[in-house]
Design a protein around this motif. Structure first.
Motif, PDB file in Angstrom:
ATOM      1  N   UNK A 117      -6.258 -13.359-109.700  1.00  0.00           N
ATOM      2  CA  UNK A 117      -6.652 -14.318-110.746  1.00  0.00           C
ATOM      3  C   UNK A 117      -7.170 -13.583-111.973  1.00  0.00           C
ATOM      4  N   UNK A 118      -7.733 -12.413-111.729  1.00  0.00           N
ATOM      5  CA  UNK A 118      -8.340 -11.634-112.803  1.00  0.00           C
ATOM      6  C   UNK A 118      -7.332 -10.645-113.397  1.00  0.00           C
ATOM      7  N   UNK A 119      -6.426 -10.174-112.577  1.00  0.00           N
ATOM      8  CA  UNK A 119      -5.428  -9.176-112.991  1.00  0.00           C
ATOM      9  C   UNK A 119      -4.618  -9.683-114.177  1.00  0.00           C
ATOM     10  N   UNK A 120      -4.450  -8.807-115.169  1.00  0.00           N
ATOM     11  CA  UNK A 120      -3.658  -9.186-116.341  1.00  0.00           C
ATOM     12  C   UNK A 120      -2.299  -8.469-116.361  1.00  0.00           C
ATOM     13  N   UNK A 121      -1.975  -7.813-115.252  1.00  0.00           N
ATOM     14  CA  UNK A 121      -0.652  -7.208-115.121  1.00  0.00           C
ATOM     15  C   UNK A 121      -0.432  -5.978-115.983  1.00  0.00           C
ATOM     16  N   UNK A 122      -1.501  -5.265-116.267  1.00  0.00           N
ATOM     17  CA  UNK A 122      -1.372  -4.087-117.119  1.00  0.00           C
ATOM     18  C   UNK A 122      -0.644  -2.932-116.435  1.00  0.00           C
ATOM     19  N   UNK A 141       5.130 -12.408-111.552  1.00  0.00           N
ATOM     20  CA  UNK A 141       3.942 -12.543-112.400  1.00  0.00           C
ATOM     21  C   UNK A 141       3.514 -11.218-113.024  1.00  0.00           C
ATOM     22  N   UNK A 142       3.917 -10.113-112.434  1.00  0.00           N
ATOM     23  CA  UNK A 142       3.451  -8.816-112.911  1.00  0.00           C
ATOM     24  C   UNK A 142       2.063  -8.464-112.413  1.00  0.00           C
ATOM     25  N   UNK A 143       1.492  -9.345-111.599  1.00  0.00           N
ATOM     26  CA  UNK A 143       0.149  -9.069-111.094  1.00  0.00           C
ATOM     27  C   UNK A 143       0.203  -8.093-109.919  1.00  0.00           C
ATOM     28  N   UNK A 144      -0.953  -7.540-109.644  1.00  0.00           N
ATOM     29  CA  UNK A 144      -1.044  -6.466-108.665  1.00  0.00           C
ATOM     30  C   UNK A 144      -0.657  -6.930-107.251  1.00  0.00           C
ATOM     31  N   UNK A 145       0.034  -6.068-106.557  1.00  0.00           N
ATOM     32  CA  UNK A 145       0.324  -6.253-105.140  1.00  0.00           C
ATOM     33  C   UNK A 145      -0.232  -5.023-104.428  1.00  0.00           C
ATOM     34  N   UNK A 146      -1.082  -5.255-103.460  1.00  0.00           N
ATOM     35  CA  UNK A 146      -1.640  -4.133-102.707  1.00  0.00           C
ATOM     36  C   UNK A 146      -0.691  -3.823-101.554  1.00  0.00           C
ATOM     37  N   UNK A 172      -9.400   2.731-114.148  1.00  0.00           N
ATOM     38  CA  UNK A 172      -8.497   2.502-115.275  1.00  0.00           C
ATOM     39  C   UNK A 172      -8.112   1.038-115.454  1.00  0.00           C
ATOM     40  N   UNK A 173      -8.238   0.264-114.407  1.00  0.00           N
ATOM     41  CA  UNK A 173      -7.843  -1.144-114.489  1.00  0.00           C
ATOM     42  C   UNK A 173      -8.648  -1.836-115.591  1.00  0.00           C
ATOM     43  N   UNK A 174      -7.967  -2.368-116.598  1.00  0.00           N
ATOM     44  CA  UNK A 174      -8.693  -2.938-117.739  1.00  0.00           C
ATOM     45  C   UNK A 174      -9.349  -4.283-117.441  1.00  0.00           C
ATOM     46  N   UNK A 175      -8.950  -4.925-116.372  1.00  0.00           N
ATOM     47  CA  UNK A 175      -9.486  -6.264-116.114  1.00  0.00           C
ATOM     48  C   UNK A 175     -10.572  -6.287-115.051  1.00  0.00           C
ATOM     49  N   UNK A 176     -10.775  -5.167-114.390  1.00  0.00           N
ATOM     50  CA  UNK A 176     -11.781  -5.145-113.320  1.00  0.00           C
ATOM     51  C   UNK A 176     -11.336  -5.921-112.089  1.00  0.00           C
ATOM     52  N   UNK A 177     -10.034  -6.047-111.902  1.00  0.00           N
ATOM     53  CA  UNK A 177      -9.521  -6.834-110.780  1.00  0.00           C
ATOM     54  C   UNK A 177      -9.628  -6.116-109.438  1.00  0.00           C
TER      55      UNK A 177
END
Ligand code: SF4
Length: 74
Positions: A19-24, A41-46, A65-70
């Protein structure tokens, strides 16, 4: 008495908030063995929520490095 587990390392545990990830994509670039991005979505997949100690440095760098703190690691 044998204590086999005394020095066993605990794997870190990764939490990713999509929800927080901006897909950077910094996480997937920094630790591709642990993180990917979803095609839609481009969002993170662990890929590996409890990666081995050999991945720890890369994972910690990705968290920084994650800019969104996700991402968080425990
Ligand atoms: S670096 Fe952070 S914002 Fe970028 S894809 Fe990974 S979790 Fe999402």
């Amino acid at each position: 008495m044998k204590e086999d587990h005394l020095f066993e390392e605990e794997n870190m545990k990764i939490t990713a908030d999509t929800e927080v990830c901006i897909g950077a994509g910094m996480c997937a670039l920094t630790a591709p063995e642990v993180f990917d991005q979803s095609e839609e979505e481009g969002t993170v997949v662990v890929l590996d929520g409890e990666p081995p100690a050999s991945s720890e440095a890369a994972v910690r760098r990705a968290v920084q490095l994650c800019p969104s703190g996700a991402l968080s690691v425990s």
